[in-house]
Design an enzyme around this catalytic site. Sequence first.
Site, short mmCIF file in Angstrom:
data_model
loop_
_atom_site.label_atom_id
_atom_site.label_comp_id
_atom_site.label_asym_id
_atom_site.label_seq_id
_atom_site.Cartn_x
_atom_site.Cartn_y
_atom_site.Cartn_z
N ASN A 152 0.81 -1.23 0.00
CA ASN A 152 0.00 0.00 0.00
C ASN A 152 0.84 1.28 0.00
O ASN A 152 0.37 2.31 -0.47
CB ASN A 152 -1.04 -0.02 1.12
CG ASN A 152 -0.42 0.00 2.49
OD1 ASN A 152 0.75 -0.34 2.65
ND2 ASN A 152 -1.18 0.40 3.49
N GLU A 181 4.76 -3.18 12.20
CA GLU A 181 3.76 -2.12 12.01
C GLU A 181 2.55 -2.79 11.39
O GLU A 181 2.65 -3.33 10.28
CB GLU A 181 4.29 -1.02 11.08
CG GLU A 181 5.41 -0.19 11.67
CD GLU A 181 4.98 0.64 12.87
OE1 GLU A 181 3.77 0.80 13.13
OE2 GLU A 181 5.89 1.13 13.57
N CYS A 233 -2.99 2.19 6.38
CA CYS A 233 -3.14 1.71 7.76
C CYS A 233 -3.65 2.83 8.66
O CYS A 233 -4.27 2.57 9.69
CB CYS A 233 -1.81 1.18 8.27
SG CYS A 233 -0.47 2.33 8.00
N GLU A 271 9.21 3.49 14.00
CA GLU A 271 10.05 3.73 12.82
C GLU A 271 10.23 5.22 12.59
O GLU A 271 9.56 6.05 13.20
CB GLU A 271 9.37 3.12 11.59
CG GLU A 271 9.12 1.63 11.74
CD GLU A 271 8.82 0.98 10.42
OE1 GLU A 271 9.77 0.74 9.66
OE2 GLU A 271 7.66 0.71 10.14
P1 NAD Z 1 0.40 -8.95 4.39
O1 NAD Z 1 0.59 -9.23 5.82
O2 NAD Z 1 -0.42 -9.87 3.58
O3 NAD Z 1 1.80 -8.84 3.66
C1 NAD Z 1 2.85 -8.03 4.11
C2 NAD Z 1 4.17 -8.62 3.63
O4 NAD Z 1 4.38 -9.86 4.29
C3 NAD Z 1 4.21 -8.92 2.13
O5 NAD Z 1 5.50 -8.63 1.62
C4 NAD Z 1 3.96 -10.42 2.10
O6 NAD Z 1 4.46 -11.04 0.93
C5 NAD Z 1 4.71 -10.87 3.34
N1 NAD Z 1 4.30 -12.17 3.89
C6 NAD Z 1 3.12 -12.82 3.72
N2 NAD Z 1 3.15 -14.01 4.36
C7 NAD Z 1 4.37 -14.11 4.95
C8 NAD Z 1 4.99 -15.09 5.77
N3 NAD Z 1 4.37 -16.22 6.11
N4 NAD Z 1 6.24 -14.88 6.21
C9 NAD Z 1 6.89 -13.73 5.89
N5 NAD Z 1 6.35 -12.77 5.12
C10 NAD Z 1 5.10 -12.95 4.66
O7 NAD Z 1 -0.19 -7.45 4.31
P2 NAD Z 1 -0.65 -6.65 3.02
O8 NAD Z 1 -1.99 -7.17 2.62
O9 NAD Z 1 0.43 -6.60 2.00
O10 NAD Z 1 -0.79 -5.16 3.61
C11 NAD Z 1 -1.97 -4.68 4.18
C12 NAD Z 1 -1.87 -4.63 5.70
O11 NAD Z 1 -0.72 -3.88 6.09
C13 NAD Z 1 -3.03 -3.93 6.36
O12 NAD Z 1 -3.48 -4.69 7.47
C14 NAD Z 1 -2.46 -2.61 6.84
O13 NAD Z 1 -3.11 -2.06 7.93
C15 NAD Z 1 -1.07 -2.96 7.13
N6 NAD Z 1 -0.21 -1.79 7.06
C16 NAD Z 1 0.29 -1.26 8.22
C17 NAD Z 1 1.10 -0.12 8.20
C18 NAD Z 1 1.66 0.45 9.46
O14 NAD Z 1 2.64 1.16 9.38
N7 NAD Z 1 1.10 0.20 10.61
C19 NAD Z 1 1.42 0.47 6.97
C20 NAD Z 1 0.90 -0.08 5.82
C21 NAD Z 1 0.09 -1.22 5.88
#
Ligand code: NAD
Length: 478
Positions: free
Chosen positions: A151, A249, A283, A459
């Site tokens: 995102n 995060e 997020c 961060e």
């Molecule tokens: P996701 O958890 O599906 O993926 C995040 C990353 O983790 C990707 O690179 C993915 O390939 C990797 N991943 C997936 N499975 C894994 C595993 N088993 N082991 C290691 N890595 C793995 O999240 P998403 O759908 O890409 O992003 C959306 C989410 O991120 C939302 O919940 C949002 O709130 C959150 N987000 C949080 C912040 C923050 O700073 N708090 C910022 C942006 C997004």
Amino acid sequence: MNPGDNYIAGRWQPSWSGATYENVGPMRPAEALGIFADSAQEDAAAAVEAAARAFPGWAALPAATRGGFLASAAAHLAERAEAVARDMTEEMGKPLRESRGEVRRAVQILEFFAGEAYRPVGELFEQAANGGQVSTRRRPVGVAALITPWNFPCAIPTWKLAPALVYGNTVVLKPALESPATALHVARAFDDAGLPDGVLNVLTGRGATVGAALVREVRVGAISFTGSVETGTRVRDEATSLGKRVQLELGGQNPLIVMADADLERAAEAAYAGAYFAAGQKCTATRRIYVQSEAYDAFRALLVRRMASGRVGDPLDPSVEVGPIVNETQLADVLAAIERGKAEGATVLAGGHRLESDGLLVAPTLFEGVRDDAFLSCEEVFGPVASLYRFKSLDEALARANAVRFGLSAAIFTTNLATATRFLAEAQAGLLHVNSQTAGADVHVPFGGIKGSGFGPHEQGRAALEFYTDLVTTYVDP
Ligand code: NAD
């Protein structure tokens, strides 16, 4: 060089197995955007090996020299900003005007952390017994693995790798499956800056394979993860059991409180932007809007009017404010949450459905009459969906705003100083806004959530020093 290759040890190379995947974007899902490496465990091992080899030489460089590479990468990224913004918009659907802003922000992050190379990395004391010197100093951790979501595909990788590198660590970045081209642009900027081989490595592919392999790699000392609660929790549990340092995060369920004394026009604009820009896929997006009774009807009318004039559509059109949902799975989740909201008795004031288009567009959706224990009030729906609630007193608004497991961002609109002061003392979130929307973050100050929205040090800004360094105390007797 194939534009979809991995970047390992300073070379562009296909995945070890030769496996690839075709990426498509959410506005024109029938059109392929590119072919990218589908990396696996062997690629993770090669990248970590390269990073581990590069570490001693990189850590031994003067910090100012390391900072110089960041400054140079910033200039290269700025040069190709428009191409990066367009690729970002095509692959994950963020409207072009926001993608351009995000690339500018990534450039600023690199410039900020280039300057951090000149800041103190320790404190000097006197020993109690003999007046001799005792001091603290910060030293790099080693190899950092960075796992990032789609995102903010340029800003999030950059705000992790910039401090990691400037403080002397080497890096393996695993960007989201949906946004590989944007991350590879960042790698290219460092490659053009002449970064020593192996200092930064980028692997594209699936989280379950290459992401999970990085978490298990013994030579990775620190893991910084941004993404969903479910994946983050799994990553943290596995990594901490292996003795690694972890920073998460995660999601948010962010409230905006509108007091009756507020400038309602400004508050409605902030609600619209906070809830619906980037199709609510931030997020820090606004999910719950609490409005004081006396102002409720007037505010609702303003917000519904703003929604009616909002531009939803092709994110490559620079006037569009709300683009598509990133992929079919997320689209199905968002539509299911909307149906659940209706089934749980809430009223749809605007939107509430998918738009006629090949693109994965959902009409910006506003509910009212949502119960406090309903799904929409408690869980994060990662799309253009928000709910309006009516409240009587500030006590009530704060209690209801705080009644979720998340604590990322919260905002209030008020002209009363005492009200704002109480909000800043009692709202449960890591990012608090008075008279501005819940989304948005400066590059030089800490960013992060409390409660279920995060884990480990925050961060960005100077806070990043804590995660990417070990604190060492040194006694020197004469
Ligand atoms: P996701 O958890 O599906 O993926 C995040 C990353 O983790 C990707 O690179 C993915 O390939 C990797 N991943 C997936 N499975 C894994 C595993 N088993 N082991 C290691 N890595 C793995 O999240 P998403 O759908 O890409 O992003 C959306 C989410 O991120 C939302 O919940 C949002 O709130 C959150 N987000 C949080 C912040 C923050 O700073 N708090 C910022 C942006 C997004």
